[in-house]
Design a protein around this motif. Structure first.
Motif, PDB file in Angstrom:
ATOM      1  N   ASN A 219       0.821  -1.199   0.000  1.00  0.00           N
ATOM      2  CA  ASN A 219       0.000   0.000   0.000  1.00  0.00           C
ATOM      3  C   ASN A 219       0.866   1.264   0.000  1.00  0.00           C
ATOM      4  OD1 ASN A 219      -2.296   1.475   0.136  1.00  0.00           O
ATOM      5  ND2 ASN A 219      -3.157   0.357   1.879  1.00  0.00           N
ATOM      6  N   THR A 220       1.887   1.243   0.827  1.00  0.00           N
ATOM      7  CA  THR A 220       2.788   2.392   0.936  1.00  0.00           C
ATOM      8  C   THR A 220       3.585   2.595  -0.350  1.00  0.00           C
ATOM      9  OG1 THR A 220       2.961   1.910   3.285  1.00  0.00           O
ATOM     10  CG2 THR A 220       4.588   3.437   2.377  1.00  0.00           C
ATOM     11  N   THR A 223       1.312   4.202  -2.941  1.00  0.00           N
ATOM     12  CA  THR A 223       1.110   5.621  -2.632  1.00  0.00           C
ATOM     13  C   THR A 223       2.352   6.428  -3.016  1.00  0.00           C
ATOM     14  OG1 THR A 223      -0.281   4.978  -0.798  1.00  0.00           O
ATOM     15  CG2 THR A 223       0.504   7.253  -0.803  1.00  0.00           C
ATOM     16  N   LYS A 226       2.734   6.905  -6.712  1.00  0.00           N
ATOM     17  CA  LYS A 226       1.822   7.937  -7.218  1.00  0.00           C
ATOM     18  C   LYS A 226       2.373   9.338  -6.972  1.00  0.00           C
ATOM     19  CE  LYS A 226      -2.449   5.466  -7.424  1.00  0.00           C
ATOM     20  NZ  LYS A 226      -3.572   4.939  -6.651  1.00  0.00           N
ATOM     21  N   HIS A 227       2.866   9.553  -5.748  1.00  0.00           N
ATOM     22  CA  HIS A 227       3.418  10.866  -5.425  1.00  0.00           C
ATOM     23  C   HIS A 227       4.627  11.204  -6.272  1.00  0.00           C
ATOM     24  CE1 HIS A 227       0.733  11.928  -2.278  1.00  0.00           C
ATOM     25  NE2 HIS A 227       0.998  10.852  -1.564  1.00  0.00           N
ATOM     26  N   TYR A 249      -6.022  -1.106  -3.322  1.00  0.00           N
ATOM     27  CA  TYR A 249      -4.932  -0.163  -3.010  1.00  0.00           C
ATOM     28  C   TYR A 249      -4.675   0.812  -4.149  1.00  0.00           C
ATOM     29  CZ  TYR A 249      -3.821  -3.736   0.472  1.00  0.00           C
ATOM     30  OH  TYR A 249      -3.883  -4.642   1.482  1.00  0.00           O
ATOM     31  N   CYS A 251      -3.688  -0.005  -7.262  1.00  0.00           N
ATOM     32  CA  CYS A 251      -2.635  -0.442  -8.182  1.00  0.00           C
ATOM     33  C   CYS A 251      -3.238  -0.541  -9.581  1.00  0.00           C
ATOM     34  CB  CYS A 251      -2.106  -1.808  -7.754  1.00  0.00           C
ATOM     35  SG  CYS A 251      -0.794  -2.419  -8.797  1.00  0.00           S
TER      36      CYS A 251
END
Ligand code: C2E
Ligand code: CA
Ligand code: CA
Ligand code: CA
Length: 276
Positions: A219-220, A223, A226-227, A249, A251
């Motif tokens: 999950n991390t 994220t 994406k950032h 999540y 993906c």
């Protein structure tokens, strides 16, 4: 030494001899493998979860030798690297993948990228980007349909790696970081190199829905990708449950036995019809 220790010593020596012999056999036959046309590529689809569309194919090398039978890449790639044979073999893989993709496109298949694994040794060759430019030119494949997968063990010489990656980016090919999360400095790589895509290693995907630690890590990673504006692919997806967890999540892309094992070239069209 008592009897047992002596026995252990002898058997460990024999074991080492067997390993050495195997290594020598592999190297001997590997030298002739290209000429004898013993290599082939198999292709594994990369699928976009929400459309079930195949967006690309990872090319995986297979070697079948008359004397040794099928030798897995995990065994012979390391030997090809140590013996320097990886340069010629790697070039063959690149040319074969680009030629094949161009053929598919000409045949009217939906446009897909081919992803080729690069060995860290290929990176130490300062002519790598020139070689790739030549292959693209020769095959007529547009650079955006070629992706290069690198791993973290890539190069001790970070400077050289950075220059080479810069040249490759200029060509217009995409760079994916393979086995993400398994090395010592995955994050350093994201910071220092022009990476386009993160491939989350399959060890994190296993049993995702029941393994809390894996779930948090994956999950991390998603994220973070994406950032950082990175594309993200989860590798080694085998079950519906893993797929659902990844979907939850956010993906976008997956690869793994759930959709398809790597398949031979003659089955690609058939497989695409089923998957699309
Ligand atoms: P990789 O690049 O991480 O490739 C993914 C490996 O996972 C492949 O093994 C693939 O068959 C396997 N795999 C795919 N989906 C699943 C799944 O759902 N579950 C499980 N358990 N495994 C899955 P393969 O083909 O044996 O290749 C092993 C490694 O050998 C590759 O790992 C790559 O590092 C190397 N390799 C293969 N082809 C080449 C090549 O052309 N050049 C270089 N330099 N390395 C290669
Ligand atoms: Ca790979
Ligand atoms: Ca991988
Ligand atoms: Ca790997």
């Amino acid at each position: 030494m008592d009897g047992n220790a002596e026995l252990a010593e002898i058997s460990s020596q024999m074991f080492n001899e067997v390993l050495l012999r195997r290594r020598m056999d592999i190297e001997f036959h590997l030298r002739k493998a290209l000429k004898l046309q013993e290599f082939k590529l198999v292709y594994q689809p990369v699928v976009e979860i929400h459309t079930s569309r195949v967006v690309g194919l990872e090319c995986l090398l297979r070697w079948n030798n008359r004397h040794l039978g099928h030798v897995p890449p995990t065994e012979f790639i390391a030997i090809a690297e140590e013996s320097g044979l990886i340069h010629e073999i790697g070039k063959w893989v690149l040319r074969e993948a680009c030629t094949q993709n161009q053929k598919w496109q000409k045949a009217g298949l939906p446009p897909m990228f081919v992803a080729v694994n690069l060995s860290r040794k290929q990176f130490n060759d300062c002519r790598l980007s020139l070689t790739i430019a030549e292959i693209l030119e020769e095959t007529g494949l547009e650079p955006k349909y070629l992706e290069l997968e690198i791993t973290e063990s890539l190069s001790v010489d970070a400077r050289l790696a950075s220059d080479t990656l810069g040249e490759l980016k200029k060509l217009g090919v995409r760079i994916a970081m393979d086995d993400f999360g398994t090395g010592y400095s995955s994050l350093g790589y994201l910071r220092d190199f022009p990476i386009d895509k993160m491939k989350i290693d399959k060890s994190f995907i296993k049993d995702l829905q029941n393994q809390t630690v894996n779930a948090v890590i994956v999950n991390t990673m998603i994220t973070m990708a994406k950032h950082l504006n990175l594309l993200v692919v989860a590798e080694g997806v085998e079950t519906e449950e893993e797929l659902q967890a990844l979907r939850a999540y956010g993906c976008r892309f997956v690869q793994g036995y759930y959709y398809s094992k790597p398949v031979e070239v003659q089955h690609i069209e058939e497989m695409l019809v089923h998957l699309i």
